[in-house]
Design a protein around this motif. Structure first.
Motif, PDB file in Angstrom:
ATOM      1  N   ARG A 121       0.834  -1.206   0.000  1.00 37.69           N
ATOM      2  CA  ARG A 121       0.000   0.000   0.000  1.00 37.69           C
ATOM      3  C   ARG A 121       0.868   1.254   0.000  1.00 37.69           C
ATOM      4  NH1 ARG A 121      -4.567   1.597   4.577  1.00 37.69           N
ATOM      5  NH2 ARG A 121      -5.238   3.540   3.587  1.00 37.69           N
ATOM      6  N   LYS A 122       1.946   1.258   0.800  1.00 34.12           N
ATOM      7  CA  LYS A 122       2.843   2.408   0.829  1.00 34.12           C
ATOM      8  C   LYS A 122       3.499   2.615  -0.535  1.00 34.12           C
ATOM      9  CE  LYS A 122       3.946   2.032   5.763  1.00 34.12           C
ATOM     10  NZ  LYS A 122       5.019   1.759   6.764  1.00 34.12           N
ATOM     11  N   GLU A 123       3.873   1.529  -1.196  1.00 36.64           N
ATOM     12  CA  GLU A 123       4.488   1.644  -2.523  1.00 36.64           C
ATOM     13  C   GLU A 123       3.511   2.217  -3.530  1.00 36.64           C
ATOM     14  OE1 GLU A 123       6.078  -2.057  -3.750  1.00 36.64           O
ATOM     15  OE2 GLU A 123       7.437  -2.276  -2.030  1.00 36.64           O
ATOM     16  N   ALA A 124       2.250   1.760  -3.483  1.00 32.40           N
ATOM     17  CA  ALA A 124       1.247   2.255  -4.428  1.00 32.40           C
ATOM     18  C   ALA A 124       0.957   3.732  -4.186  1.00 32.40           C
ATOM     19  CB  ALA A 124      -0.032   1.432  -4.305  1.00 32.40           C
ATOM     20  N   GLU A 125       0.835   4.147  -2.919  1.00 32.05           N
ATOM     21  CA  GLU A 125       0.582   5.551  -2.615  1.00 32.05           C
ATOM     22  C   GLU A 125       1.766   6.421  -3.021  1.00 32.05           C
ATOM     23  OE1 GLU A 125      -0.267   5.524   1.516  1.00 32.05           O
ATOM     24  OE2 GLU A 125      -2.382   4.962   1.271  1.00 32.05           O
ATOM     25  N   ALA A 126       3.000   5.946  -2.752  1.00 33.58           N
ATOM     26  CA  ALA A 126       4.182   6.724  -3.131  1.00 33.58           C
ATOM     27  C   ALA A 126       4.288   6.877  -4.638  1.00 33.58           C
ATOM     28  CB  ALA A 126       5.442   6.049  -2.576  1.00 33.58           C
ATOM     29  N   ARG A 127       3.899   5.850  -5.367  1.00 30.49           N
ATOM     30  CA  ARG A 127       3.958   5.916  -6.827  1.00 30.49           C
ATOM     31  C   ARG A 127       2.979   6.952  -7.367  1.00 30.49           C
ATOM     32  NH1 ARG A 127       3.372   0.264  -9.708  1.00 30.49           N
ATOM     33  NH2 ARG A 127       5.059  -0.110  -8.200  1.00 30.49           N
ATOM     34  N   VAL A 128       1.803   7.025  -6.782  1.00 26.84           N
ATOM     35  CA  VAL A 128       0.816   8.005  -7.223  1.00 26.84           C
ATOM     36  C   VAL A 128       1.270   9.417  -6.895  1.00 26.84           C
ATOM     37  CG1 VAL A 128      -1.533   8.833  -6.853  1.00 26.84           C
ATOM     38  CG2 VAL A 128      -1.110   6.397  -7.112  1.00 26.84           C
ATOM     39  N   GLU A 129       1.834   9.617  -5.700  1.00 27.52           N
ATOM     40  CA  GLU A 129       2.326  10.940  -5.338  1.00 27.52           C
ATOM     41  C   GLU A 129       3.459  11.380  -6.257  1.00 27.52           C
ATOM     42  OE1 GLU A 129       1.151  13.046  -3.192  1.00 27.52           O
ATOM     43  OE2 GLU A 129      -0.470  11.676  -2.601  1.00 27.52           O
ATOM     44  N   GLU A 130       4.326  10.450  -6.617  1.00 24.15           N
ATOM     45  CA  GLU A 130       5.411  10.782  -7.533  1.00 24.15           C
ATOM     46  C   GLU A 130       4.885  11.164  -8.906  1.00 24.15           C
ATOM     47  OE1 GLU A 130       9.512   8.745  -9.283  1.00 24.15           O
ATOM     48  OE2 GLU A 130       8.268   7.699  -7.798  1.00 24.15           O
ATOM     49  N   MET A 131       3.848  10.471  -9.355  1.00 23.58           N
ATOM     50  CA  MET A 131       3.235  10.810 -10.637  1.00 23.58           C
ATOM     51  C   MET A 131       2.621  12.208 -10.598  1.00 23.58           C
ATOM     52  SD  MET A 131       1.401   7.219 -11.730  1.00 23.58           S
ATOM     53  CE  MET A 131       0.468   8.086 -12.974  1.00 23.58           C
ATOM     54  N   LYS A 132       1.996  12.560  -9.483  1.00 20.45           N
ATOM     55  CA  LYS A 132       1.395  13.889  -9.360  1.00 20.45           C
ATOM     56  C   LYS A 132       2.463  14.977  -9.412  1.00 20.45           C
ATOM     57  CE  LYS A 132      -2.697  12.597  -6.653  1.00 20.45           C
ATOM     58  NZ  LYS A 132      -3.407  12.753  -5.354  1.00 20.45           N
ATOM     59  N   LYS A 133       3.565  14.763  -8.677  1.00 22.79           N
ATOM     60  CA  LYS A 133       4.622  15.761  -8.676  1.00 22.79           C
ATOM     61  C   LYS A 133       5.253  15.914 -10.045  1.00 22.79           C
ATOM     62  CE  LYS A 133       5.817  15.060  -3.801  1.00 22.79           C
ATOM     63  NZ  LYS A 133       6.874  14.610  -2.841  1.00 22.79           N
ATOM     64  N   THR A 134       5.468  14.790 -10.706  1.00 22.66           N
ATOM     65  CA  THR A 134       6.063  14.833 -12.051  1.00 22.66           C
ATOM     66  C   THR A 134       5.157  15.560 -13.029  1.00 22.66           C
ATOM     67  OG1 THR A 134       7.150  12.717 -11.604  1.00 22.66           O
ATOM     68  CG2 THR A 134       7.029  13.435 -13.907  1.00 22.66           C
ATOM     69  N   LYS A 135       3.874  15.331 -12.876  1.00 18.99           N
ATOM     70  CA  LYS A 135       2.918  15.969 -13.787  1.00 18.99           C
ATOM     71  C   LYS A 135       2.835  17.462 -13.534  1.00 18.99           C
ATOM     72  CE  LYS A 135      -1.749  15.343 -15.595  1.00 18.99           C
ATOM     73  NZ  LYS A 135      -3.020  14.583 -15.466  1.00 18.99           N
ATOM     74  N   GLN A 136       2.909  17.874 -12.252  1.00 19.34           N
ATOM     75  CA  GLN A 136       2.836  19.293 -11.937  1.00 19.34           C
ATOM     76  C   GLN A 136       4.115  20.027 -12.332  1.00 19.34           C
ATOM     77  OE1 GLN A 136       1.920  19.449  -7.782  1.00 19.34           O
ATOM     78  NE2 GLN A 136      -0.193  18.739  -8.050  1.00 19.34           N
ATOM     79  N   ALA A 137       5.269  19.364 -12.136  1.00 21.28           N
ATOM     80  CA  ALA A 137       6.547  20.024 -12.444  1.00 21.28           C
ATOM     81  C   ALA A 137       6.895  19.979 -13.925  1.00 21.28           C
ATOM     82  CB  ALA A 137       7.683  19.368 -11.650  1.00 21.28           C
ATOM     83  N   GLY A 138       6.326  19.018 -14.643  1.00 21.29           N
ATOM     84  CA  GLY A 138       6.656  18.874 -16.052  1.00 21.29           C
ATOM     85  C   GLY A 138       6.069  19.980 -16.896  1.00 21.29           C
ATOM     86  N   LYS A 139       6.700  20.219 -18.082  1.00 23.65           N
ATOM     87  CA  LYS A 139       6.205  21.227 -19.006  1.00 23.65           C
ATOM     88  C   LYS A 139       5.025  20.679 -19.773  1.00 23.65           C
ATOM     89  CE  LYS A 139      10.756  23.297 -19.647  1.00 23.65           C
ATOM     90  NZ  LYS A 139      11.809  23.666 -20.629  1.00 23.65           N
ATOM     91  N   PRO A 140       4.130  21.575 -20.199  1.00 25.78           N
ATOM     92  CA  PRO A 140       3.002  21.104 -21.010  1.00 25.78           C
ATOM     93  C   PRO A 140       3.475  20.515 -22.324  1.00 25.78           C
ATOM     94  CG  PRO A 140       3.106  23.508 -20.996  1.00 25.78           C
ATOM     95  CD  PRO A 140       4.088  23.025 -19.969  1.00 25.78           C
ATOM     96  N   MET A 141       2.862  19.433 -22.703  1.00 29.02           N
ATOM     97  CA  MET A 141       3.264  18.759 -23.936  1.00 29.02           C
ATOM     98  C   MET A 141       2.871  19.582 -25.147  1.00 29.02           C
ATOM     99  SD  MET A 141       2.221  14.852 -23.012  1.00 29.02           S
ATOM    100  CE  MET A 141       2.799  14.333 -24.629  1.00 29.02           C
ATOM    101  N   LYS A 142       3.779  19.600 -26.114  1.00 26.08           N
ATOM    102  CA  LYS A 142       3.482  20.319 -27.344  1.00 26.08           C
ATOM    103  C   LYS A 142       2.569  19.504 -28.235  1.00 26.08           C
ATOM    104  CE  LYS A 142       7.802  22.940 -27.465  1.00 26.08           C
ATOM    105  NZ  LYS A 142       8.999  23.287 -28.288  1.00 26.08           N
ATOM    106  N   ASN A 143       1.746  20.221 -28.953  1.00 29.99           N
ATOM    107  CA  ASN A 143       0.850  19.555 -29.888  1.00 29.99           C
ATOM    108  C   ASN A 143       1.652  19.025 -31.056  1.00 29.99           C
ATOM    109  OD1 ASN A 143      -1.152  18.741 -31.594  1.00 29.99           O
ATOM    110  ND2 ASN A 143      -2.429  20.559 -31.311  1.00 29.99           N
ATOM    111  N   PRO A 144       1.613  17.719 -31.330  1.00 27.50           N
ATOM    112  CA  PRO A 144       2.409  17.182 -32.446  1.00 27.50           C
ATOM    113  C   PRO A 144       1.982  17.709 -33.798  1.00 27.50           C
ATOM    114  CG  PRO A 144       0.897  15.535 -31.593  1.00 27.50           C
ATOM    115  CD  PRO A 144       0.850  16.680 -30.638  1.00 27.50           C
ATOM    116  N   LEU A 145       0.776  18.298 -33.877  1.00 30.34           N
ATOM    117  CA  LEU A 145       0.306  18.820 -35.152  1.00 30.34           C
ATOM    118  C   LEU A 145       0.869  20.209 -35.450  1.00 30.34           C
ATOM    119  CD1 LEU A 145      -3.439  17.754 -35.040  1.00 30.34           C
ATOM    120  CD2 LEU A 145      -1.569  16.646 -36.249  1.00 30.34           C
ATOM    121  N   VAL A 146       1.506  20.855 -34.416  1.00 35.71           N
ATOM    122  CA  VAL A 146       2.021  22.205 -34.614  1.00 35.71           C
ATOM    123  C   VAL A 146       3.263  22.144 -35.501  1.00 35.71           C
ATOM    124  CG1 VAL A 146       2.987  24.240 -33.503  1.00 35.71           C
ATOM    125  CG2 VAL A 146       1.105  22.995 -32.430  1.00 35.71           C
ATOM    126  N   LYS A 147       3.277  22.878 -36.590  1.00 35.56           N
ATOM    127  CA  LYS A 147       4.393  22.914 -37.531  1.00 35.56           C
ATOM    128  C   LYS A 147       5.102  24.272 -37.441  1.00 35.56           C
ATOM    129  CE  LYS A 147       3.206  18.897 -39.156  1.00 35.56           C
ATOM    130  NZ  LYS A 147       4.002  17.698 -38.964  1.00 35.56           N
TER     131      LYS A 147
END
Length: 619
Positions: free
Chosen positions: A117-143
């Motif tokens: 349970r601790k591993e699953a909760e830590a994994r979710v928290e890490e995903m949240k932090k990565t998503k908040q700190a990461g840059k917004p993805m660029k649209n692949p259709l943008v030329k």
């Protein structure tokens, strides 16, 4: 916060339970999950919502089909726990390592679970932090070309800042945008010359057989060429069909096509005489099924239904069946389940229900071991057959004769209300049920509560006169709930054992009539609410039953509204092998098919033979 996590066998033996300290589940969510989801072949769903006063839970589960284990997690719906799916997967993997069929207690799994349970909760928290700190993805259709992106949003009418002139390239790109395509098609190609055939061919090939540019030209010219387009390919304009003149002559007129039985009071016979004419009801006869078809014939039928493109899979499955496979994977089940889904849909099963059934069968088979000399298609077909039998078999007793005698001992009549949409045959099949009850020496009375349709009272009166049973009627434009109540009181006075209440046909979205039906059921509290439906409908059966149950629940003033208890399936003799409506109705409502109408006489009423229906669905 996770409320509880259960691990139990398919036989119902609880092996291990996690329970949050100080928290107790309200109601019985696990029991409801087993009855309403797992036993009803809805295990292909990803979650199940359980509501009780003061609490709302979400239940998620996973299977270990090889070991026959079920893992269920329960948590408050408002929390939206993201780690539950990963936690169930990890718990399944770790518990399978220590599982022993001879053991019944697994107290040593507590520490392992807390770590998981601790591993699953830590994994979710890490995903949240990565998503908040990461840059917004660029649209692949943008030329890089600004004019391309502007063209995608404003139709190509604006020029880009990087453009030096409105040259031929921009015109070609804008022209492709008018036809609904991206103007990126000539980005890495050599641009054709203006007016060249290549431009015309490329544009027309993208628009298909119908060219939008031609339509614009016709509109700009005032539609002058429209007539030529319409007349192209036709020899001449169709002539107007004139009405033929009526021929008045002195020839004798043809006899009227009137098949109504004109029964006078002097010609009315007693019930015994009617029984001699009609014979014994089919409800009391056992249907014999021919099981002589061999497994080889069934396999040939199954193979004939496969598409030619699946021959490669068929041969690979044959070689695979010789040695067997360690565990069945989802990819192994896709093609045979697709074939079964198509087969069910050709038998008039609703597409949504056929898909859910296949998902449930896949969930119950994934991870199971394939025995040697056993084809995957045979395993899938056997699992589907078990699922269909489980769905169509009634979950509780439907012995109406026993219930009638029980109500008689209590000194009250047994009340049956017939409901359904227009034109399905409620009054006719009500008379068939009355005739069947008369053969078992039960006193029956009809209640004409269809005060909406013209001729409904007269139709029911004709059936009552032929069967020599009393009928209670108050005419038209009366409150059907009050008429039914007075009919039940009259039945108590004259000693009738059963009251059969006929109601008006109504569409499932007609709220005024559905409100009146809900009132009738609420006021009179019948013992049985029978939904009369046609065997001819497919997807419409799902909408009819779900809307009927929904309206009866929403419009009822009772906190525990009365819903449909059983199904009477009419016109079953007109569908050949298209028996899927029975499966669709039972699956969507959970109510069993109690009667099947198979003709126009009083004896044409029988029970649903589950084995026969399943065999027809998979044939």
């Amino acid at each position: 916060m996770l409320e509880q996590l259960f691990i139990f066998t398919r036989g119902g033996l609880i092996l291990w339970t996690y329970k949050e300290l100080g928290n107790a589940l309200k109601g019985s969510p696990i029991d409801i999950l087993i009855r309403s989801c797992l036993l009803e072949e809805r295990s292909g769903s990803t979650y199940y919502n359980y509501d009780v006063p003061g609490a709302a839970y979400t239940l998620k589960w996973t299977f270990h089909n090889e070991l026959g284990l079920i893992f269920v997690a329960v948590y408050q719906r408002i929390l939206h726990l993201l780690y539950v799916d990963d936690l169930l997967t990890m718990v399944k993997q770790e518990f399978s390592k220590i599982y022993d069929p001879k053991r019944t207690l697994y107290n040593d799994f507590d520490d392992i679970f807390q770590q998981l349970r601790k591993e699953a909760e830590a994994r979710v928290e890490e995903m949240k932090k990565t998503k908040q700190a990461g840059k917004p993805m660029k649209n692949p259709l943008v030329k890089k070309q600004g004019q391309v992106q502007r063209g995608m949003f404003d139709g190509g009418n604006k020029k880009s800042e990087s453009e030096d002139d409105g040259g031929e390239e921009d015109k070609i790109k804008n022209r492709s945008l008018e036809n609904g395509d991206s103007n990126c098609r000539f980005e890495n190609e050599e641009l054709p010359a203006k007016g060249s055939d290549k431009v015309k061919e490329d544009v027309s090939s993208k628009t298909g057989a119908f060219d939008v540019n031609k339509l614009h030209k016709l509109r700009s010219k005032g539609g002058k060429k429209t007539d030529t387009v319409v007349k192209k390919g036709s020899k001449a304009e169709p002539k107007k069909i004139m009405k033929k003149n009526r021929v008045w002559d002195d020839s004798p007129s043809q006899p009227k096509l009137d098949f109504t039985d004109h029964v006078n009071e002097d010609e009315v016979q007693n019930v015994a005489a009617v029984a001699v004419d009609q014979g014994e009801s089919m409800m009391d006869k056992e249907e014999i099924i021919n099981d002589s078809e061999s497994e080889e014939d069934e396999e040939e039928t199954y193979k004939d239904r496969k598409v030619d493109t699946k021959k490669k899979w068929w041969f690979s499955s044959m070689f695979q069946s010789i040695a067997g496979k360690a565990n069945l994977e989802k990819a192994d089940l896709e093609l045979p389940l697709k074939a079964l889904k198509d087969m069910l849909m050709t038998k008039n099963v609703a597409e949504e229900i056929a898909e859910k059934l296949c998902e449930s069968v896949a969930a119950n088979l994934e991870g199971k071991k394939q025995a040697s000399f056993t084809r995957i298609s045979s395993i899938v077909k056997a699992a589907m057959e078990e699922a269909l039998v489980r769905i169509l078999t009634p979950k509780h007793s439907i012995d109406i004769l026993r219930d009638v005698h029980t109500a008689k001992e209590q000194g009250k009549p047994y009340v049956v209300v017939f409901v359904g949409v227009n034109g399905v045959g409620k009054s006719t099949n009500l008379a068939k049920v009355a005739y069947w009850l008369l053969q078992h020496k039960i006193n029956v009375m009809m209640a004409a509560c269809d005060t909406f349709r013209s001729g409904a009272v007269e139709q029911l009166r004709t059936h009552a006169r032929r069967l020599q049973i009393p009928i209670f009627e108050k005419g038209y434009e009366k409150d059907p709930a009050i008429v039914a109540k007075e009919a039940i009181e009259e039945a108590s006075r004259n000693g009738s054992d059963v009251v059969l209440v006929d109601t008006a046909g109504r569409m499932q979205d007609n709220e005024p009539l559905m409100r009146a039906l809900s009132k009738l059921i609420y006021v009179n509290t019948p013992d049985l609410v029978l939904f009369v439906g046609e065997a001819l409908v497919g997807n419409d059966a799902v909408d009819q039953l779900s809307k009927f149950n929904q309206k009866l629940g929403d419009l009822s003033p009772s906190p525990n509204p009365r819903l449909i208890d059983g199904i009477l399936l009419t016109k079953f003799d007109t569908i050949d092998d298209k028996v899927g409506a029975a499966l669709s109705m039972v699956y969507i409502s959970g109510a069993p098919v109690m009667f099947v109408g198979c003709g126009q006489s009083y004896t044409d009423l029988k029970k649903l033979n589950v084995k026969s229906i399943v065999k027809t669905l998979l044939k």
